[in-house]
Design an enzyme around this catalytic site. Structure first.
Site, PDB file in Angstrom:
ATOM      1  N   TYR A 181       0.647  -1.205   0.004  1.00 23.19           N
ATOM      2  CA  TYR A 181       0.003   0.320   0.020  1.00 23.19           C
ATOM      3  C   TYR A 181       0.932   1.333   0.087  1.00 23.19           C
ATOM      4  O   TYR A 181       0.475   2.322  -0.758  1.00 23.19           O
ATOM      5  CB  TYR A 181      -0.921  -0.083   1.447  1.00 23.19           C
ATOM      6  CG  TYR A 181      -2.040   0.964   1.295  1.00 23.19           C
ATOM      7  CD1 TYR A 181      -2.862   1.193   0.540  1.00 23.19           C
ATOM      8  CD2 TYR A 181      -1.830   2.149   2.344  1.00 23.19           C
ATOM      9  CE1 TYR A 181      -3.906   2.343   0.580  1.00 23.19           C
ATOM     10  CE2 TYR A 181      -2.445   3.014   2.464  1.00 23.19           C
ATOM     11  CZ  TYR A 181      -3.379   3.409   1.652  1.00 23.19           C
ATOM     12  OH  TYR A 181      -4.484   4.192   1.699  1.00 23.19           O
ATOM     13  N   LYS A 185       1.046   4.466  -2.868  1.00 20.93           N
ATOM     14  CA  LYS A 185       0.656   5.623  -2.618  1.00 20.93           C
ATOM     15  C   LYS A 185       1.823   6.696  -2.972  1.00 20.93           C
ATOM     16  O   LYS A 185       1.916   7.712  -3.394  1.00 20.93           O
ATOM     17  CB  LYS A 185       0.174   5.876  -1.274  1.00 20.93           C
ATOM     18  CG  LYS A 185      -1.118   5.089  -0.926  1.00 20.93           C
ATOM     19  CD  LYS A 185      -2.426   5.761  -1.907  1.00 20.93           C
ATOM     20  CE  LYS A 185      -3.514   5.233  -1.545  1.00 20.93           C
ATOM     21  NZ  LYS A 185      -4.656   5.704  -2.286  1.00 20.93           N
TER      22      LYS A 185
HETATM   23  N1  LIG Z   1      -9.880   5.651   5.227  1.00 20.46           N
HETATM   24  C1  LIG Z   1      -8.617   6.012   5.425  1.00 20.46           C
HETATM   25  O1  LIG Z   1      -8.194   6.148   6.677  1.00 20.46           O
HETATM   26  C2  LIG Z   1      -7.726   6.735   4.493  1.00 20.46           C
HETATM   27  C3  LIG Z   1      -6.372   7.258   4.881  1.00 20.46           C
HETATM   28  C4  LIG Z   1      -5.563   7.648   3.922  1.00 20.46           C
HETATM   29  C5  LIG Z   1      -6.123   7.510   2.547  1.00 20.46           C
HETATM   30  N2  LIG Z   1      -7.252   7.136   2.028  1.00 20.46           N
HETATM   31  C6  LIG Z   1      -7.416   6.976   0.726  1.00 20.46           C
HETATM   32  O2  LIG Z   1      -8.716   7.347   0.445  1.00 20.46           O
HETATM   33  C7  LIG Z   1      -9.327   6.747  -0.589  1.00 20.46           C
HETATM   34  C8  LIG Z   1     -10.617   6.296  -0.072  1.00 20.46           C
HETATM   35  O3  LIG Z   1     -10.480   5.355   1.178  1.00 20.46           O
HETATM   36  P1  LIG Z   1     -11.801   4.722   1.745  1.00 20.46           P
HETATM   37  O4  LIG Z   1     -11.509   4.520   3.213  1.00 20.46           O
HETATM   38  O5  LIG Z   1     -12.957   5.674   1.524  1.00 20.46           O
HETATM   39  O6  LIG Z   1     -11.958   3.310   1.126  1.00 20.46           O
HETATM   40  P2  LIG Z   1     -13.033   2.378   1.122  1.00 20.46           P
HETATM   41  O7  LIG Z   1     -14.194   2.613   1.930  1.00 20.46           O
HETATM   42  O8  LIG Z   1     -12.742   0.912   0.860  1.00 20.46           O
HETATM   43  O9  LIG Z   1     -13.659   2.694  -0.508  1.00 20.46           O
HETATM   44  C9  LIG Z   1     -12.835   2.195  -1.708  1.00 20.46           C
HETATM   45  C10 LIG Z   1     -13.876   2.573  -2.837  1.00 20.46           C
HETATM   46  O10 LIG Z   1     -12.913   2.400  -3.974  1.00 20.46           O
HETATM   47  C11 LIG Z   1     -13.649   1.216  -4.850  1.00 20.46           C
HETATM   48  N3  LIG Z   1     -12.733   0.747  -5.636  1.00 20.46           N
HETATM   49  C12 LIG Z   1     -11.785  -0.288  -5.325  1.00 20.46           C
HETATM   50  N4  LIG Z   1     -11.321  -0.689  -6.425  1.00 20.46           N
HETATM   51  C13 LIG Z   1     -11.922  -0.261  -7.495  1.00 20.46           C
HETATM   52  C14 LIG Z   1     -11.960  -0.473  -8.989  1.00 20.46           C
HETATM   53  N5  LIG Z   1     -11.077  -1.439  -9.509  1.00 20.46           N
HETATM   54  N6  LIG Z   1     -12.736   0.000  -9.648  1.00 20.46           N
HETATM   55  C15 LIG Z   1     -13.562   0.860  -9.191  1.00 20.46           C
HETATM   56  N7  LIG Z   1     -13.732   1.231  -8.016  1.00 20.46           N
HETATM   57  C16 LIG Z   1     -12.866   0.369  -6.951  1.00 20.46           C
HETATM   58  C17 LIG Z   1     -14.535   0.538  -4.051  1.00 20.46           C
HETATM   59  O11 LIG Z   1     -15.723  -0.171  -4.727  1.00 20.46           O
HETATM   60  P3  LIG Z   1     -16.541  -1.591  -4.119  1.00 20.46           P
HETATM   61  O12 LIG Z   1     -17.420  -1.100  -3.304  1.00 20.46           O
HETATM   62  O13 LIG Z   1     -16.929  -2.018  -5.630  1.00 20.46           O
HETATM   63  O14 LIG Z   1     -15.273  -2.395  -3.524  1.00 20.46           O
HETATM   64  C18 LIG Z   1     -15.028   1.630  -2.743  1.00 20.46           C
HETATM   65  O15 LIG Z   1     -16.095   2.310  -3.577  1.00 20.46           O
HETATM   66  C19 LIG Z   1      -8.322   5.690  -1.121  1.00 20.46           C
HETATM   67  O16 LIG Z   1      -7.828   6.238  -2.175  1.00 20.46           O
HETATM   68  C20 LIG Z   1      -7.530   5.557   0.295  1.00 20.46           C
HETATM   69  O17 LIG Z   1      -6.353   4.914  -0.242  1.00 20.46           O
HETATM   70  C21 LIG Z   1      -7.997   6.489   3.057  1.00 20.46           C
END
Ligand SMILES: NC(=O)c1ccc[n+]([C@@H]2O[C@H](COP(=O)([O-])OP(=O)(O)OC[C@H]3O[C@@H](n4cnc5c(N)ncnc54)[C@H](OP(=O)(O)O)[C@@H]3O)[C@@H](O)[C@H]2O)c1
Length: 263
Positions: A181, A185
């Site tokens: 991961y 990033k």
């Molecule tokens: N949450 C945190 O603490 C955090 C911290 C730092 C950075 N981030 C970044 O913020 C962003 C959102 O994170 P999140 O926590 O909201 O993640 P999440 O709840 O797991 O949501 C991920 C989303 O990406 C979609 N996705 C994954 N693979 C895909 C693909 N091949 N095509 C289309 N859609 C796809 C998933 O769709 P499905 O529902 O179909 O699986 C879901 O809608 C990410 O880039 C993550 O790295 C998050």
């Protein structure tokens, strides 16, 4: 630095704005879409699952926002091409692209340590979180260039910062357990910097965002420092930058203010 709002984005301007958020059916992607829609921006909710995508759209339209579903699996070249064709036909340009969709490390016993992570796991993370982000951006870039003020927001993480991760006291410092991961990033951050340089003479701005630990489905239990609403704000800010705003930068938020993250 600027407070987390979009002071120069007035309602009349936003009426014509169109934003695509990838992976917007849940988590931060959905909340980013909601906050952009709240500003009067038309939002396209990219999702690979039609049912989940349409449900998310309904949650926004039922609140009076303008939102549409866009079928988009970022790992599927044909799906990207179809999505570009649809946006071209229906809208003819794109103002904001938020590269949000990603995979996050799960606590399912998969080994992510630098000494043990498998090639398969590395391939999976680098594919979705880096190669597919580049593919989506390249495919939509001609439409973004047709905007008078194109904005590209890459959802990164502090874990993608070599500087932060190498700090001895940082939570990722002493035990770098998530090479796949983190590397994906870090590579995305390099895409931000190089693309911003390439587009420096255009009106398109490209930035990386760290939402901070946010309690989404993907985050490990009880680690979220931010509410979903707080976590989405830096991306919304970067999506709404005015012409004097930065490009090729990496931002997070602290006490309601944008701060720069080290690379
Ligand atoms: N949450 C945190 O603490 C955090 C911290 C730092 C950075 N981030 C970044 O913020 C962003 C959102 O994170 P999140 O926590 O909201 O993640 P999440 O709840 O797991 O949501 C991920 C989303 O990406 C979609 N996705 C994954 N693979 C895909 C693909 N091949 N095509 C289309 N859609 C796809 C998933 O769709 P499905 O529902 O179909 O699986 C879901 O809608 C990410 O880039 C993550 O790295 C998050």
């Amino acid at each position: 630095m600027n407070p987390l709002h979009c002071p120069s984005f007035n309602f009349m301007e936003t009426l014509q704005k169109l934003a695509l958020i990838t992976g917007a059916n849940r988590g931060l992607g959905f909340e980013i879409a909601r906050q952009l829609a709240q500003k009067g921006i038309t939002v396209l909710l990219g999702a690979r699952n039609e049912g989940a995508g349409n449900d998310a759209v309904t949650r926004l339209t039922s609140q009076g926002y303008t939102a549409h579903f866009l079928l988009l699996d970022i790992d599927d070249t044909a799906s990207i091409a179809n999505a570009v064709a649809e946006v071209t036909t229906k809208f003819g340009k794109l103002d904001i692209l938020v590269n949000n969709a990603a995979i996050l490390p799960r606590r399912d016993g998969t080994v992510h340590s630098p000494s043990g992570v498998s090639q398969d796991v590395l391939n999976t993370f680098l594919q979705t979180n880096f190669l597919s982000q580049v593919a989506v951006t390249q495919a939509f870039l001609p439409l973004v260039k047709l905007s008078t003020a194109g904005r590209i927001v890459n959802m990164s993480s502090s874990i993608g910062s070599v500087t932060i991760t190498s700090e001895p006291l940082h939570k990722n410092g002493p035990k770098p357990a998530t090479l796949a991961y983190a590397a994906s990033k870090a590579a995305l951050n390099m895409f931000t910097v190089t693309l911003a340089k390439e587009l420096a003479e255009t009106t398109v701005k490209v930035n990386s965002i760290d939402p901070g630990l946010t309690q989404t489905e993907a985050a490990p239990p009880n680690v979220g420092d931010n509410s979903m609403e707080q976590g989405a704000r830096p991306a919304v800010w970067a999506a709404c930058l005015d012409e004097d705003g930065p490009t090729g930068s990496f931002f997070t938020h602290h006490l309601q203010h944008l701060v720069t993250n080290p690379w």
